[in-house]
Design an enzyme around this catalytic site. Structure first.
Site, PDB file in Angstrom:
ATOM      1  N   CYS A   2       0.952  -1.208  -0.043  1.00  0.00           N
ATOM      2  CA  CYS A   2       0.013   0.156   0.070  1.00  0.00           C
ATOM      3  C   CYS A   2       1.016   1.326  -0.020  1.00  0.00           C
ATOM      4  O   CYS A   2       2.135   1.130   0.236  1.00  0.00           O
ATOM      5  CB  CYS A   2      -0.845  -0.020   1.288  1.00  0.00           C
ATOM      6  SG  CYS A   2      -1.578  -1.634   1.515  1.00  0.00           S
ATOM      7  N   ARG A  27       1.995   0.788  -6.116  1.00  0.00           N
ATOM      8  CA  ARG A  27       2.197  -0.115  -4.730  1.00  0.00           C
ATOM      9  C   ARG A  27       1.100  -0.928  -4.404  1.00  0.00           C
ATOM     10  O   ARG A  27       0.958  -1.760  -3.592  1.00  0.00           O
ATOM     11  CB  ARG A  27       2.706   0.690  -3.782  1.00  0.00           C
ATOM     12  CG  ARG A  27       3.784   1.425  -3.888  1.00  0.00           C
ATOM     13  CD  ARG A  27       4.326   2.397  -2.921  1.00  0.00           C
ATOM     14  NE  ARG A  27       4.598   1.693  -1.601  1.00  0.00           N
ATOM     15  CZ  ARG A  27       5.790   1.281  -1.159  1.00  0.00           C
ATOM     16  NH1 ARG A  27       6.810   1.695  -1.865  1.00  0.00           N
ATOM     17  NH2 ARG A  27       5.849   0.759   0.005  1.00  0.00           N
ATOM     18  N   TRP A  74      -3.592  -2.264  -1.236  1.00  0.00           N
ATOM     19  CA  TRP A  74      -3.797  -3.496  -1.820  1.00  0.00           C
ATOM     20  C   TRP A  74      -4.385  -4.423  -0.730  1.00  0.00           C
ATOM     21  O   TRP A  74      -3.443  -4.529   0.397  1.00  0.00           O
ATOM     22  CB  TRP A  74      -2.109  -3.933  -2.062  1.00  0.00           C
ATOM     23  CG  TRP A  74      -1.991  -5.397  -3.013  1.00  0.00           C
ATOM     24  CD1 TRP A  74      -2.240  -5.493  -4.305  1.00  0.00           C
ATOM     25  CD2 TRP A  74      -1.545  -6.494  -2.494  1.00  0.00           C
ATOM     26  NE1 TRP A  74      -1.897  -6.786  -4.538  1.00  0.00           N
ATOM     27  CE2 TRP A  74      -1.581  -7.538  -3.523  1.00  0.00           C
ATOM     28  CE3 TRP A  74      -1.096  -7.031  -1.081  1.00  0.00           C
ATOM     29  CZ2 TRP A  74      -1.061  -8.619  -3.235  1.00  0.00           C
ATOM     30  CZ3 TRP A  74      -0.534  -8.275  -0.950  1.00  0.00           C
ATOM     31  CH2 TRP A  74      -0.563  -9.060  -1.908  1.00  0.00           C
ATOM     32  N   ASN A  98       0.016   1.133   6.574  1.00  0.00           N
ATOM     33  CA  ASN A  98       0.745   0.237   5.823  1.00  0.00           C
ATOM     34  C   ASN A  98       1.000  -0.960   6.666  1.00  0.00           C
ATOM     35  O   ASN A  98       1.766  -0.773   7.811  1.00  0.00           O
ATOM     36  CB  ASN A  98       1.932   0.308   5.014  1.00  0.00           C
ATOM     37  CG  ASN A  98       1.322   1.175   3.815  1.00  0.00           C
ATOM     38  OD1 ASN A  98       0.136   1.462   3.740  1.00  0.00           O
ATOM     39  ND2 ASN A  98       2.518   1.972   2.972  1.00  0.00           N
ATOM     40  N   GLU A 479      12.210 -17.317 -14.847  1.00  0.00           N
ATOM     41  CA  GLU A 479      11.814 -16.049 -14.804  1.00  0.00           C
ATOM     42  C   GLU A 479      10.881 -15.626 -16.129  1.00  0.00           C
ATOM     43  O   GLU A 479      10.033 -14.768 -16.124  1.00  0.00           O
ATOM     44  CB  GLU A 479      13.121 -15.064 -14.735  1.00  0.00           C
ATOM     45  CG  GLU A 479      12.854 -13.745 -15.209  1.00  0.00           C
ATOM     46  CD  GLU A 479      12.156 -12.935 -14.092  1.00  0.00           C
ATOM     47  OE1 GLU A 479      11.745 -13.303 -13.059  1.00  0.00           O
ATOM     48  OE2 GLU A 479      11.934 -11.870 -14.307  1.00  0.00           O
ATOM     49  N   LYS A 483       7.470 -13.921 -15.664  1.00  0.00           N
ATOM     50  CA  LYS A 483       6.831 -12.602 -16.501  1.00  0.00           C
ATOM     51  C   LYS A 483       5.921 -12.897 -17.043  1.00  0.00           C
ATOM     52  O   LYS A 483       4.925 -12.018 -17.006  1.00  0.00           O
ATOM     53  CB  LYS A 483       8.104 -12.110 -17.440  1.00  0.00           C
ATOM     54  CG  LYS A 483       9.352 -11.737 -17.021  1.00  0.00           C
ATOM     55  CD  LYS A 483       9.155 -10.145 -16.656  1.00  0.00           C
ATOM     56  CE  LYS A 483       8.691 -10.038 -15.104  1.00  0.00           C
ATOM     57  NZ  LYS A 483       9.800 -10.367 -14.110  1.00  0.00           N
ATOM     58  N   GLU A 486       2.570 -13.345 -14.630  1.00  0.00           N
ATOM     59  CA  GLU A 486       2.202 -12.034 -14.066  1.00  0.00           C
ATOM     60  C   GLU A 486       1.500 -10.913 -15.057  1.00  0.00           C
ATOM     61  O   GLU A 486       0.435 -10.454 -14.338  1.00  0.00           O
ATOM     62  CB  GLU A 486       3.579 -11.288 -13.681  1.00  0.00           C
ATOM     63  CG  GLU A 486       4.211 -11.712 -12.514  1.00  0.00           C
ATOM     64  CD  GLU A 486       5.679 -11.204 -12.136  1.00  0.00           C
ATOM     65  OE1 GLU A 486       5.807 -10.746 -11.000  1.00  0.00           O
ATOM     66  OE2 GLU A 486       6.237 -10.714 -12.827  1.00  0.00           O
ATOM     67  N   HIS A 502      10.214 -36.373 -18.205  1.00  0.00           N
ATOM     68  CA  HIS A 502       9.879 -37.264 -17.056  1.00  0.00           C
ATOM     69  C   HIS A 502       8.329 -36.950 -16.259  1.00  0.00           C
ATOM     70  O   HIS A 502       8.009 -36.819 -15.116  1.00  0.00           O
ATOM     71  CB  HIS A 502      10.846 -36.921 -15.860  1.00  0.00           C
ATOM     72  CG  HIS A 502      12.092 -37.847 -16.225  1.00  0.00           C
ATOM     73  ND1 HIS A 502      12.154 -38.882 -16.465  1.00  0.00           N
ATOM     74  CD2 HIS A 502      13.227 -36.811 -16.762  1.00  0.00           C
ATOM     75  CE1 HIS A 502      13.721 -39.125 -16.719  1.00  0.00           C
ATOM     76  NE2 HIS A 502      14.297 -38.061 -16.770  1.00  0.00           N
ATOM     77  N   LYS A 599       3.616  -4.204  -6.060  1.00  0.00           N
ATOM     78  CA  LYS A 599       5.084  -4.141  -6.431  1.00  0.00           C
ATOM     79  C   LYS A 599       6.010  -4.503  -5.147  1.00  0.00           C
ATOM     80  O   LYS A 599       7.046  -5.022  -5.426  1.00  0.00           O
ATOM     81  CB  LYS A 599       5.299  -2.507  -6.495  1.00  0.00           C
ATOM     82  CG  LYS A 599       6.818  -2.234  -6.827  1.00  0.00           C
ATOM     83  CD  LYS A 599       7.354  -2.868  -8.258  1.00  0.00           C
ATOM     84  CE  LYS A 599       8.669  -2.835  -8.671  1.00  0.00           C
ATOM     85  NZ  LYS A 599       9.178  -3.539  -9.673  1.00  0.00           N
TER      86      LYS A 599
END
Ligand code: G6P
Length: 604
Positions: A2, A27, A74, A98, A479, A483, A486, A502, A599
């Site tokens: 937040c 945020r 958030w 926060n 990564e 990405k 997200e 496998h 974030k």
């Protein structure tokens, strides 16, 4: 997560609060609100579920005055709603918070028994009631008495209509920074909200409170001992918090990577001894030689950058190294070994799980250094030494330039540790030349954006995809999958290429494409035979590497310039950022504010 902003001075605070909230929206962005002390000394509040833009559109004209506080949220406890949005009030008091109040339920029961009426499901609301119930006196002592009953973390800003000349702020585990203006003062959870008005800032420490008035501030500890704070200058260019003509911060930050890599390298390459010079490490050569293991701790993309870092440290320094999610590490009663160098990695320097992991290592006598972007942040301060990324502010929720800069920092650390051990001068020279070539090579990859966008548009039509890679390519695949999921919300799963047969191969077919990281290294043949296995099941393949595989093995290829094999993963990650970005754009997603994410996650 937040964002908090506050203002005290002679101007109407509302435009400043709204501007600050816009800057902090990255945020958290599910609800927002502001509270001001009106000109007639009354408390006025406006808050709503939704984005800051929606709050601004509905602002009543009567909402003017000051001091004031604002918040963008958030949700953690209590769903996003008008009632759960901050500020929370009790009588003449309004607070924005926060963090997490761990004993909120207990306090709520006690306050309710005393007659308090709660209007939200949040833990934060108890703070407003606690302060109101804290008896007489000035606002600071009321806040102090209230906080003495609180267990948990907070960045807190408080106004009280009875004290129309001040704000009180407090910090414990969630950042609070004061901004010093000309007969006006600002407060925020992040300098991003302040740099438009002032570069002179004061960071509160955990356990500190401040009374902030137009002409100055006074800081003290929770037990009322005065503390002395010296303002520092934010050296960040104010413009770097702006999108500068880019449609999204994510794309802007991807394009800033050439400069971010240059900054990460600046002044750190030592051509004389073919090593890296890392001033803040606080490890003399003998201590560095005594390191028997390296353990890297971070969350999200910081963790994936850590995986990449562990690989290169092990290769160049020949020290066993691994990375682990900080969030897991701290809960599994880890063995902390005096011969291990622990490294906390974080863009924001605020991620609570990473901070707690660092503290767990320290508590058990471990040596911890930080690899952090935000100068002076909680994690940076907690560590005995470390290396700053100098990547500049990263605003987009999904990390791009910080990821790349972190990988570069790990390469420098690997070179440094390697040259203290057995890495030869020739290899040192080779890695330095590779590092020097990186910025231009990043720029060359970014120049292929149109082609990446075309392929991303095609892939966005699938429901999900695999990302695979072997050894050096494996963190890149992880990564890359992170990405994509997200920002595009497509299902993306990373697998070591060697593991495909496998299990996951069962899912491969025309509906399940694979993004394969296939650099020209000693594992190329093995990777190509994996592509053959996928093609035999009619799976679509996008190869990311140095040379395009035969058309029978890959439908598309994204090529990057060749560097040294140890450094190639840094470059191979860049096209995957653009792939995720353009897939998300083609799906019409809000790239900079992906759903459910924030974030920096300053709660557990
Ligand atoms: C959040 C963000 C991720 C980020 C992670 C770690 O989950 O959504 O993008 O990688 O936190 O953040 P840090 O600031 O510690 O690098």
């Amino acid at each position: 997560m937040c964002g908090i902003v506050g203002y005290v001075g002679n101007r109407d605070c509302v435009p400043t609060l709204m501007e600050g909230l816009t800057r902090l929206e990255y945020r958290g962005y599910d609800s927002a609100g502001i509270a001001v002390v009106g000109r007639s000394g009354d408390l006025r509040v406006h808050k709503a579920k939704g984005r800051v833009g929606e709050l601004a559109a509905g602002l009543p004209a009567r909402l003017r005055g000051g001091p004031g506080i604002g918040h963008t949220r958030w949700a953690t406890l209590g769903e996003p709603s008008d009632a759960n949005a901050h500020p929370h009030t009790c009588g003449t008091i309004a607070i924005v918070h926060n963090g997490i109040i761990e004993n909120a339920e207990e306090l709520r029961v006690k306050l309710t028994a005393e007659g308090a009426q709660f209007t939200s499901e949040t833990d934060s609301e108890v703070l407003a009631h606690l302060i109101a119930a804290a008896g007489e006196g000035d606002l600071e002592s009321m806040v102090r008495r209230a906080l003495s009953q609180v267990v948990g973390t907070y960045g807190l800003a408080v106004i009280d209509a009875r004290f129309g000349d001040r704000l009180v702020v407090a910090r414990n585990g969630s950042p609070v920074v004061l901004g010093i203006g000309d007969r006006e003062m600002y407060v925020a959870s992040d300098v991003a909200a302040l740099v438009r008005y002032t570069r002179q800032v004061v960071h509160l420490d955990d356990g500190e409170l401040a009374t902030v008035q137009a002409d100055g501030f006074r800081t003290s500890t929770l037990d009322a001992r005065a503390t002395a704070k010296r303002p520092s200058l934010v050296d960040t260019d104010v413009l770097s918090y702006d999108a500068e003509g880019y449609t999204h911060f994510m794309r802007k930050e991807i394009h800033e990577q050439q400069r971010a890599v240059e900054r990460a390298l600046r002044g750190r390459l030592d051509e004389r001894f073919h090593t890296a010079h890392l001033g803040g490490l606080n490890l003399d050569p003998r201590q560095a030689r005594e390191i028997r293991r390296v353990k890297i701790l971070g969350c999200g993309s910081a963790y994936y950058a850590g995986l990449l870092g562990a690989q290169i440290i092990e290769e160049l320094a020949r020290v066993p190294a691994d990375a682990e999610p900080a969030s897991e590490f701290r809960y599994r009663s880890p063995v902390v070994d005096p011969g291990t160098l622990y490294i906390g990695v974080s863009q924001s320097g605020e991620t609570y799980d990473t901070l707690a992991a660092v503290q767990e290592c320290k508590r058990k006598g471990g040596r911890v250094i930080g690899v952090v972007n935000a100068v002076g942040s909680a994690i940076a301060r907690e560590c005995a030494g470390g290396i700053y990324l100098h990547a500049g502010p990263e605003v987009s929720v999904t990390s791009t330039k910080a990821f790349t800069a972190t990988a570069v920092i790990f390469s420098l650390l690997a070179l440094h540790l390697g040259r203290i051990r057995d890495l030869s001068p020739a290899d040192g020279r080779r890695i330095i030349a590779g590092l020097r070539a990186l910025p231009e090579q990043v720029a060359a990859i970014l120049a292929t954006e149109d082609e990446i966008a075309r392929i991303a548009g095609d892939l966005a039509g699938y429901r999900g995809m695999f990302f695979i890679g072997r050894v050096r390519g494996w963190p890149v695949a992880r990564e890359g999958a992170q990405k994509l999921k997200e920002v595009s919300y497509l299902h993306a799963e990373a697998y070591p290429a060697s593991e495909l047969k496998h299990g996951p191969l069962a899912l491969v077919g025309p509906e399940m494409p694979t993004v394969a990281v296939v650099p020209d290294d000693e594992l190329l043949d093995k990777n190509l035979s994996t592509l053959g296995e996928i093609k035999a099941r009619h799976g679509r393949v996008l190869a990311v590497g140095h040379t395009a595989p035969d058309a029978k093995l890959a439908d598309d290829a994204l090529l990057v310039p060749r560097n040294e094999p140890e450094l190639d993963p840094i470059l191979l990650s860049v096209p995957l950022q653009l792939l995720a970005y353009h897939a998300a754009v083609s799906l019409g997603n809000d790239v900079d504010k992906p759903r459910n994410l924030a974030k920096s996650v300053t709660v557990e």
